[in-house]
Design an enzyme around this catalytic site. Structure first.
Site, PDB file in Angstrom:
ATOM      1  N   ALA A 124      36.402  39.936  67.231  1.00 25.75           N
ATOM      2  CA  ALA A 124      36.933  40.400  65.932  1.00 25.75           C
ATOM      3  C   ALA A 124      36.564  41.855  65.633  1.00 25.75           C
ATOM      4  O   ALA A 124      37.325  42.563  64.969  1.00 25.75           O
ATOM      5  CB  ALA A 124      36.413  39.488  64.827  1.00 25.75           C
ATOM      6  N   GLY A 125      35.398  42.321  66.118  1.00 20.53           N
ATOM      7  CA  GLY A 125      35.011  43.720  65.900  1.00 20.53           C
ATOM      8  C   GLY A 125      35.980  44.664  66.592  1.00 20.53           C
ATOM      9  O   GLY A 125      36.468  45.633  66.001  1.00 20.53           O
ATOM     10  N   HIS A 126      36.298  44.360  67.848  1.00 20.67           N
ATOM     11  CA  HIS A 126      37.238  45.190  68.604  1.00 20.67           C
ATOM     12  C   HIS A 126      38.624  45.170  67.939  1.00 20.67           C
ATOM     13  O   HIS A 126      39.287  46.197  67.837  1.00 20.67           O
ATOM     14  CB  HIS A 126      37.380  44.668  70.040  1.00 20.67           C
ATOM     15  N   ASP A 185      27.443  50.588  67.380  1.00 22.18           N
ATOM     16  CA  ASP A 185      26.645  51.361  68.346  1.00 22.18           C
ATOM     17  C   ASP A 185      26.408  52.731  67.706  1.00 22.18           C
ATOM     18  O   ASP A 185      27.096  53.698  68.014  1.00 22.18           O
ATOM     19  CB  ASP A 185      27.408  51.467  69.671  1.00 22.18           C
ATOM     20  N   GLN A 226      25.604  55.848  69.689  1.00 27.21           N
ATOM     21  CA  GLN A 226      26.787  56.265  70.453  1.00 27.21           C
ATOM     22  C   GLN A 226      27.780  56.993  69.546  1.00 27.21           C
ATOM     23  O   GLN A 226      28.340  58.022  69.921  1.00 27.21           O
ATOM     24  CB  GLN A 226      27.458  55.044  71.089  1.00 27.21           C
ATOM     25  N   SER A 281      30.192  41.195  72.622  1.00 26.72           N
ATOM     26  CA  SER A 281      30.665  40.523  73.837  1.00 26.72           C
ATOM     27  C   SER A 281      29.546  39.690  74.449  1.00 26.72           C
ATOM     28  O   SER A 281      29.797  38.698  75.118  1.00 26.72           O
ATOM     29  CB  SER A 281      31.144  41.554  74.850  1.00 26.72           C
TER      30      SER A 281
END
Ligand code: AMP
Length: 263
Positions: free
Chosen positions: A36-38, A151, A154, A187
């Site tokens: 769901a995040g992606h 992240d 990042q 993931s």
């Protein structure tokens, strides 16, 4: 219909057509096993741009742990299906040889933020990550790229990269998407057993409730969760833990914790 592109020349031909039609292009980079995040990031890109490309590549140069790389969950068919469902235009699905004609002889090295936290524990991680991000940005020639606060280091590094090298792309920062218990989708969550997931829920509850890092460390220690680091960094509290063999990271705005602490 989502088109899966497996060669650089094919992508360059398609990209040239987009140029001639003046179409805006959004880029989402992932190592796959979409959750769901992606999907949230992809949907942002679909809403903002005429065309969306998702690069799907488990980038070996950013793994310091060979087993983590080997065990990284690969769910290509399902990822393609999800992309089709939401209307992603292209999946760029290239191999190591395509991305690294130099066999990783050339690398992007940031010298400050990349040395902290994740960079300190996962040696070389950010060199690998920044190098592939630079390559995909240059190859896709996208107008916008979508990264998440999940992240956080990042995200800061990508924003810095774009500024440092005058890259002609907007970095769109997106929120962390969590499940019903506040656990960030990841993931690697698929690799958690039922009992490890129960611990993950406790971890998030503790991390989102207390401001004092020592208190967090002690409380997690009592339930046998190993804390790799917990620190305050640029207005956020960031953490990495190990639950069994699985590493989880999270971060939260410090201002938000005060509200939770007073509940
Ligand atoms: P990954 O493929 O999981 O390495 O990550 C691809 C992108 O998805 C990165 O920008 C991540 O920060 C982002 N991402 C991963 N997990 C989440 C999440 N739970 N919510 C929002 N974005 C995420």
């Amino acid at each position: 219909m989502t088109m899966v592109i497996t060669s650089i020349t094919e992508w360059q031909r398609i990209r040239a057509t987009m140029f001639s039609m003046n179409k805006s292009l959004g880029l989402f980079m992932t190592m796959g096993n979409l959750h769901a995040g992606h999907i949230h990031l992809l949907q942002r890109s679909l809403a903002d741009n005429d065309t969306t490309v998702m690069s799907l590549f488990v980038n070996p140069t950013q793994f310091n742990d060979k087993n983590d790389f080997k065990n990284y969950p690969c769910t290509l068919d399902n990822d393609i299906k999800l992309c089709e469902e939401i209307g992603v235009d292209y999946i760029l699905y290239l191999e190591y040889e395509d991305y690294y004609p130099d066999d990783y002889q050339y690398q992007i090295q940031e010298t400050q933020i990349s040395k902290l936290f994740e960079g300190e524990i996962r040696l070389g991680h950010f060199v690998g990550a920044m190098t592939i991000i630079m390559k995909v940005i240059l190859l896709t020639k996208a107008h916008r790229c979508y990264f998440s606060e999940k992240d956080y280091q990042q995200l800061l590094l990508v924003q810095g990269l774009v500024k440092a090298f005058f890259l002609d792309i907007d970095v769109v920062a997106c929120p962390i998407i969590r499940d019903a218990y506040g656990v960030p989708h990841s993931s690697r969550n698929n690799l958690l057993s039922e009992s490890a997931y129960a611990l993950a829920k406790q971890f998030i509850n503790i991390f989102h409730t207390y401001k004092d890092n020592k208190v967090i460390q002690d409380k997690l220690g009592k339930i046998k969760i190993k804390v790799e680091y917990v620190a305050d960094f640029k207005g956020r509290k960031i953490i990495a833990v190990q639950i069994g063999k699985i590493r989880l990271i999270d971060n939260i705005e410090i201002d938000k914790i005060a509200a939770n602490e007073n509940r």
